[in-house]
Design a protein around this motif. Structure first.
Motif, PDB file in Angstrom:
ATOM      1  N   SER A  43       0.835  -1.207   0.000  1.00  0.00           N
ATOM      2  CA  SER A  43       0.000   0.000   0.000  1.00  0.00           C
ATOM      3  C   SER A  43       0.867   1.253   0.000  1.00  0.00           C
ATOM      4  O   SER A  43       0.529   2.258  -0.635  1.00  0.00           O
ATOM      5  N   ASP A 164      -5.813  -1.278  -4.809  1.00  0.00           N
ATOM      6  CA  ASP A 164      -5.239  -1.856  -3.601  1.00  0.00           C
ATOM      7  C   ASP A 164      -6.271  -2.776  -2.964  1.00  0.00           C
ATOM      8  O   ASP A 164      -7.231  -2.317  -2.348  1.00  0.00           O
ATOM      9  N   GLU A 165      -6.079  -4.065  -3.135  1.00  0.00           N
ATOM     10  CA  GLU A 165      -6.997  -5.076  -2.604  1.00  0.00           C
ATOM     11  C   GLU A 165      -8.461  -4.747  -2.902  1.00  0.00           C
ATOM     12  O   GLU A 165      -9.288  -4.660  -1.996  1.00  0.00           O
TER      13      GLU A 165
HETATM   14 MG   LIG Z   1      -2.000  -2.831   2.119  1.00  0.00          MG
END
Ligand SMILES: [Mg+2]
Ligand SMILES: Nc1ncnc2c1ncn2[C@@H]1O[C@H](COP(=O)(O)OP(=O)(O)O)[C@@H](O)[C@H]1O
Length: 244
Positions: A43, A164-165
């Motif tokens: 991240s 991000d995810e």
């Molecule tokens: Mg992360």
């Protein structure tokens, strides 16, 4: 065409050293999967590319321009983890949430011409939500909400999409739908950078991988060059880990 070049990027939070000499280059149409244990710095890397976090060591070039001088923000789309606590009373409609990302760029609010309507229909079609423009976002399912946010990222015609995810906390059927949408956007020429809680799935769809082991220096590889035993190591958590 070169989209993103990261050279010897290092990054520390005040008390934690996170990224060490990370280098990789992406070209138009690449699909980069970023893999690594929880806390590896995935991240952080995405936030640096988005200019949310400043970096001091290394060099980043976006569309041929130094990141510090890069101003064409509309070329970059971003989808974060699902905002899990979306209140069902949230008053905005799908159209408002998606179009806000276009109007913020144009610098004015309220004008909605036939050109914009066409764009809205186009991006809603791409995420499988045709006809949903007047639905309230708070009333949609988690997977549908996340697809609204993909449409919101797409409305500015990004050439690079960072995620991000994006499928964490979304039901299994929606995960598959969202992964199919992302793969198809990539086939249409959008360059993708993605982290995912499901490592095997990410390895399956990516063609480049950035693998973080213990020391923060991501290893950049083409998936095509990975041997079966290297792939097995990744799945076994020896190189990059599953999130628990
Ligand atoms: Mg992360
Ligand atoms: N704002 C912050 N301040 C200090 N440390 C942070 C901050 N954000 C993240 N970290 C730490 O940096 C490391 C990398 O975090 P992160 O990039 O979120 O990893 P990942 O996304 O791979 O799980 C972790 O050890 C995390 O605790």
């Amino acid at each position: 065409m070169e989209i993103l070049k990261v050279e010897n990027l290092s990054f520390d939070y005040s008390d934690t050293s996170v990224l060490r000499d990370v280098s990789f280059t992406l070209h138009k149409g690449d699909f980069l999967g970023i893999i690594g244990a929880n806390g590896a710095g995935k991240s952080t890397l995405i936030k640096i590319i988005l200019k949310i976090l400043p970096y001091s060591k290394g060099k980043i070039t976006l569309f041929g321009e130094d990141l510090s001088r890069f101003r064409d923000n509309h070329k970059i789309g971003y989808v974060s983890q699902k905002a899990s606590s979306f209140n069902s009373d949230f008053p905005a409609t799908v159209k408002e949430v998606v179009m806000a990302n276009l109007y913020s760029r144009k610098g004015f609010w309220g004008w909605y011409g036939s050109e914009d309507k066409k764009k809205l229909d186009d991006v809603l079609g791409k995420v499988g939500l045709s006809g949903y423009e007047n639905r309230r976002v708070g009333k949609l399912s988690g997977g549908q909400q996340q697809r609204v946010f993909i449409a919101r990222a797409l409305i500015s015609d990004p050439e690079l999409l960072l995620m991000d995810e994006p499928t964490v906390g979304v039901d299994a059927q929606s995960v598959k739908q969202i992964m199919d949408i992302i793969t198809s956007l990539n086939k249409q020429g959008i360059t993708i950078i993605m982290t995912n809680h499901d490592t095997p799935e990410l390895v399956r769809v990516s063609d480049k991988l950035l693998i973080f082991c213990e020391h923060g220096n991501g290893e950049f590889v083409s998936r095509a060059n990975l041997t079966m035993s290297q792939i097995n190591d990744i799945f076994a958590g020896k190189r990059g880990h599953h999130h628990s």
